[in-house]
Design an enzyme around this catalytic site. Structure first.
Site, PDB file in Angstrom:
ATOM      1  N   GLY A   1       0.830  -1.203  -0.150  1.00 21.81           N
ATOM      2  CA  GLY A   1       0.032  -0.117   0.039  1.00 21.81           C
ATOM      3  C   GLY A   1       0.821   1.267  -0.131  1.00 21.81           C
ATOM      4  N   CYS A   2       0.205   2.314   0.476  1.00 24.98           N
ATOM      5  CA  CYS A   2       0.995   3.699   0.394  1.00 24.98           C
ATOM      6  C   CYS A   2       1.797   3.677   1.701  1.00 24.98           C
ATOM      7  CB  CYS A   2       0.206   4.845   0.255  1.00 24.98           C
ATOM      8  SG  CYS A   2      -0.913   4.555  -1.288  1.00 24.98           S
ATOM      9  N   VAL A   3       2.720   2.746   2.042  1.00 22.12           N
ATOM     10  CA  VAL A   3       3.352   2.677   3.231  1.00 22.12           C
ATOM     11  C   VAL A   3       4.896   2.400   3.017  1.00 22.12           C
ATOM     12  CG1 VAL A   3       1.700   1.904   4.654  1.00 22.12           C
ATOM     13  CG2 VAL A   3       3.102   0.233   3.543  1.00 22.12           C
TER      14      VAL A   3
ATOM     15  N   ALA B   1      -2.924   3.588   4.969  1.00 21.64           N
ATOM     16  CA  ALA B   1      -1.563   3.885   5.438  1.00 21.64           C
ATOM     17  C   ALA B   1      -1.784   4.861   6.688  1.00 21.64           C
ATOM     18  CB  ALA B   1      -0.905   4.683   4.305  1.00 21.64           C
TER      19      ALA B   1
ATOM     20  N   THR C   1       4.395   8.934   2.694  1.00 24.78           N
ATOM     21  CA  THR C   1       5.573   7.818   2.582  1.00 24.78           C
ATOM     22  C   THR C   1       6.777   8.105   1.669  1.00 24.78           C
ATOM     23  OG1 THR C   1       3.651   6.265   3.007  1.00 24.78           O
ATOM     24  CG2 THR C   1       5.726   5.540   1.873  1.00 24.78           C
TER      25      THR C   1
END
Lengths: 111, 251, 514
Positions: free
Chosen positions: A109-111, C243, C468
């Site tokens: 994901g967006c991590v 997130a 991020t």
């Protein structure tokens, strides 16, 4: 597919070094992965890896970095349990690099 | 003989230009827009979109903001050409409309502006490595063709004088489907042939950017997706999705 | 395994954010992203592996898309190769590879389209640069269409509005349709279809995480601020990127939303079924997948019986929400029509601030000198508020309402001309780290300018990808990773809750109590 070599046994991993079969994990494997990541495992890093594995056991997913840090703070004290130190232990991020060593799937994901 | 060849050429070119462009425009108009994709700065109203498009057409607003050199050359070329085209109406009207007569001297000057603009664009295409990289032979040829049109046009005036009165009679004749006598000086033949070529390639080339501009959803759509539901005709035929949450997936 | 981003360590700033590098052909030709596994592709309705007849399928798909999508059709036809876009892409500025110039990127596909679908390309291919579709061309598509973040900066610059994002999405859909997907995007979409979010966070883990965060909030403020999950009958459904449940500084943003909702006294909830704002269906250009992902939000809203939907800080999610949600999952006639559908959390927060319902102590952010990074998809693909340009002004208004120090970066690097963070459009993956670092160069340079000239020490953003990306990339440019902040992190710092145990001497807020 590429594989880690743990005392002569091959343990398959994906392009990024995450093991493909999570049940393949052993503490010896963790040492091998860490070495490949240019990291030396010590008590502090083991505390992180062990917590990740316990958390994963219960929730089938890695914890948020904040949750991880809070837990480490509780067990190892605030000198270890803080964001900055976590990145010193795992320069590529406690979420991704520590998960890799702990044999967990990569957080996506967006991590 | 040459008069007839050129007459046929112009009839064919005109038909191809009109029908070809018309078909393309129809195709654009009929192709569904899938989603609301206006790009910033996007107006919230129809009126705003009309103003936006007017600014694009009249001032080349986006180009002005993104590249001043290209803007200067493109502006000189396009608006020079617009004046030149209007000036040429005198060969197709009898009596000549008053305002066409009025702009004659400006039209002559505008030709120079047009040529300068084309020259600038050509120079950039040749000497600017980024633009050279993206250029195909047709990109150079298109500019060359336009420059040839301007050059041959001026040749008639300044180098080899052409009988304009006879030319006008020929053109007015063509408009009534009568083939008269075309003066056969070389500059005129080149001029007319290159113009016909341009007309023919218009609908099958990047020249379609002119009508295409008005069909670019990023610029022509109103930014009002929350207020007004937009669904393309293509999407109306998609199979419906379930309304409830499948129980197996519920935590 | 060797670290993936080693080679970019010595990257430096530019003299200014717009310095155009001399062309270096093939400079990022071997920057490739991992391909999806068969199970990822199949979960999305695509063939698992490269089809035997891929060439025919790809060509047919291209024609089908041109027939179906006016943007794609018109953009293929109208480019005059003027070159105005050539210096606008952060990936070109960062890599110097000419195929990262927007027009050149479009031409990778346009050249093939011309060969099979235009008169000139069929009969005079050499004249118009038309070329056959070969395996090399397909590989080249895969490489360079995964070096585009679909940020639309080039579209603003184009005199005809040609949007490389549309071409790049179509290219990815063609690739997917012949069995060549990208691992990052397709694995994530497959995961979302199973668990409701990109992370793969199951409801039990989500609930545990939220409980943990509630504890933190109470420890910090002494007030029991709730982060409700799956509460039927709540007024507001919050859809936020997963997130926000996991990463830093995203989580601080989530805590900010919770505080704002708490202060506003509204009832709200998250959904474990639609626990994701992001919609990677857009990145791969798949209308069907995008629709399916969006649909979950409708289902959750109906199931929970909410009256409003609010989106958290997420860039392309907000584009899909603001511009597409009504199309994909509407009509939302079952929601309260007095509020925007959907609404952005910043719109909500600004309302609360302007109405005076939110108690703010700006001085709590005095250690920060802020700047703001406009996220590309918010800036160029959506809006906020009811005035044109609201997507630029609303976030700035909120920041200025909770912070005393704010400086914008260079004009042509913000608002509609903002650079992408370098990780958007499905590029936020470790295997593209080298590209991400290079793509961030113009933004990092603009940040350096305001940092040098105005002492800016923090940059706020409202996109999970931006956050991020910057947290990862900033250290390569000598900034601390926490230089990037969530806008609602600033809000969280400054907001004073009723009954909050203050760490400082309380200013006269007593008048507020009835």
């Amino acid at each position: 597919m590429a594989a880690y070599d743990v005392n002569g046994t091959a343990v398959e991993h994906d392009e990024e070094g995450y093991i493909t079969n999570l049940s393949d994990w052993t503490p010896e494997l963790a040492d091998v992965i860490a070495k490949a990541e240019e990291i030396e495992m010590d008590d502090e890093r083991w505390a992180v890896v062990n917590f990740l594995r316990e958390y994963y056991e219960e929730y089938q997913i890695a914890p948020a970095v904040r949750v991880l840090i809070k837990a480490i703070k509780k067990s190892m004290g605030p000198e270890v349990g803080n964001n900055k130190y976590m990145y010193e232990l795992f320069p590529y991020g406690p979420a991704k690099q520590a998960c890799k060593i702990a044999g967990l799937p990569k957080p996506t994901g967006c991590v | 003989m040459i008069s007839t060849v050129y007459a046929v050429l112009f009839y064919v070119a005109t038909v191809l230009l009109i029908v070809g462009t018309g078909m393309k425009v129809l195709k654009y108009a009929r192709t569904p827009i899938l989603l609301k994709i206006p790009v910033s700065p996007a107006p919230r109203t129809k009126r705003g979109v009309v103003l936006r498009m007017l600014r694009e057409v009249l001032f080349f607003e986006s180009l002005f903001k993104s590249n001043k050199w290209i803007w200067i050359f493109a502006y000189l070329f396009h608006y020079g050409m617009a004046l030149v085209l209007l000036r040429h109406l005198r060969y197709f009207t009898d009596p000549v409309w008053w305002w066409v007569a009025l702009i004659q001297p400006f039209g002559i000057l505008a030709g120079f502006a047009m040529f300068a603009g084309l020259g600038g664009l050509m120079a950039r295409r040749i000497f600017q490595p980024r633009i050279r990289y993206i250029s195909n032979p047709s990109d150079y040829l298109m500019l060359a063709l336009l420059m040839l049109i301007v050059f041959s046009g001026y040749s008639m005036k300044f180098l080899a004088h052409t009988d304009i009165i006879a030319l006008k009679a020929y053109m007015l004749g063509l408009m009534r489907f009568q083939i008269g006598d075309l003066p056969t000086t070389l500059p005129l033949l080149v001029h007319l042939a290159s113009v016909a070529t341009l007309m023919i390639i218009f609908p099958i080339s990047k020249l379609m950017h002119a009508p295409g501009l008005f069909f670019a959803p990023s610029r022509t759509m109103v930014d009002n997706a929350r207020d007004k539901r937009f669904v393309s005709k293509w999407a109306r035929n998609l199979p419906p999705l379930p309304e409830g949450i499948p129980t197996s997936e519920e935590g | 395994m060797a670290p993936l981003d080693k080679k970019a360590d010595d990257d430096k700033f530019m003299d200014n954010p717009f310095v155009i590098p001399p062309l270096e052909c093939g400079a990022s030709l071997d920057t490739d992203t991992f391909k999806a596994y068969p199970e990822h592709n199949e979960a999305l309705g695509f063939p698992g592996e490269l089809l035997d007849n891929w060439k025919e399928v790809a060509i047919a798909k291209m024609g089908e898309l041109a027939k179906r999508n006016r943007a794609f059709q018109v953009y293929l036809d109208t480019c005059v190769k003027c070159g105005a876009c050539t210096d606008k892409c952060q990936y070109f500025l960062g890599t110097a590879d000419p195929k990262n110039m927007p027009v050149a990127r479009q031409d990778l596909l346009r050249s093939v389209y011309r060969r099979y679908y235009t008169f000139a390309g069929k009969y005079f291919p050499w004249l118009v640069g038309a070329r056959d579709l070969t395996k090399e061309v397909l590989d080249e598509w895969y490489t360079y269409y995964h070096q585009c973040s679909q940020c639309r900066r080039c579209s603003v610059a184009c005199p005809y509005g040609i949007d490389t994002a549309e071409i790049s999405m179509a290219a990815r859909e063609i690739l997917d349709s012949v069995g060549v997907g990208q691992k990052y995007c397709n694995e994530i979409i497959a995961k979302l279809k199973k668990t409701g979010n990109n992370l793969g966070l199951n409801p039990k883990a989500l609930a545990a995480t939220l409980e943990d965060l509630e504890e933190d909030l109470e420890d910090e403020t002494g007030v029991a601020v709730k982060i409700p999950l799956d509460v039927k009958g709540a007024d507001i459904l919050l859809i936020t990127p997963s997130a926000d449940f996991f990463a830093e500084p995203h989580i601080d943003g989530l805590l900010g939303y919770a505080k704002v909702f708490h202060s506003a006294g509204v009832s709200w909830t998250l959904s474990s079924y639609a626990s994701e704002a992001a919609n990677f269906g857009m990145f791969i250009g798949s209308y069907e997948n995008m629709r399916e992902v969006s649909w979950r939000i409708r289902q959750a809203a109906k199931d929970l019986g909410v009256k409003r939907i609010i989106f958290g800080e997420c860039g392309h999610a907000w584009r899909v929400a603001y511009s597409f949600l009504n199309t994909l999952a509407g009509p939302f006639d079952f929601l309260d029509q007095n509020y925007p559908i959907p609404q952005h959390i910043l719109e909500f927060t600004l309302d609360e601030i302007e109405s005076g319902r939110l108690k703010i102590d700006k001085s709590r952010n005095d250690e920060f000198v802020m700047t703001y990074h406009d996220s590309c998809n918010v800036a160029r693909g959506s809006a906020m508020g009811d005035k044109e340009g609201g997507q630029f002004d609303v976030p700035r208004a909120v920041i200025k309402a909770v912070c005393n120090n704010f400086h914008d970066m260079e004009r042509d690097t913000i608002r509609e001309n903002t650079f992408c963070c370098g990780g958007g459009g499905g590029l936020l993956t470790d295997d593209l780290m080298d590209l991400r670092i290079k793509g961030a160069k113009p933004r990092m340079t603009a940040l350096k300018q305001v940092s040098d000239n105005h002492g800016v020490n923090k940059m706020a953003a409202i996109c999970a990808i931006c956050k991020t990306q910057f947290a990862k990339v900033m250290p390569k440019y000598g900034f601390e990773m926490d230089t990037i902040m969530s806008v609602h992190q600033l809000v969280a710092n400054a907001v004073i809750l009723d009954g909050q145990e203050s760490d400082e001497a309380e200013e006269p807020t007593a008048e507020e109590t009835p």
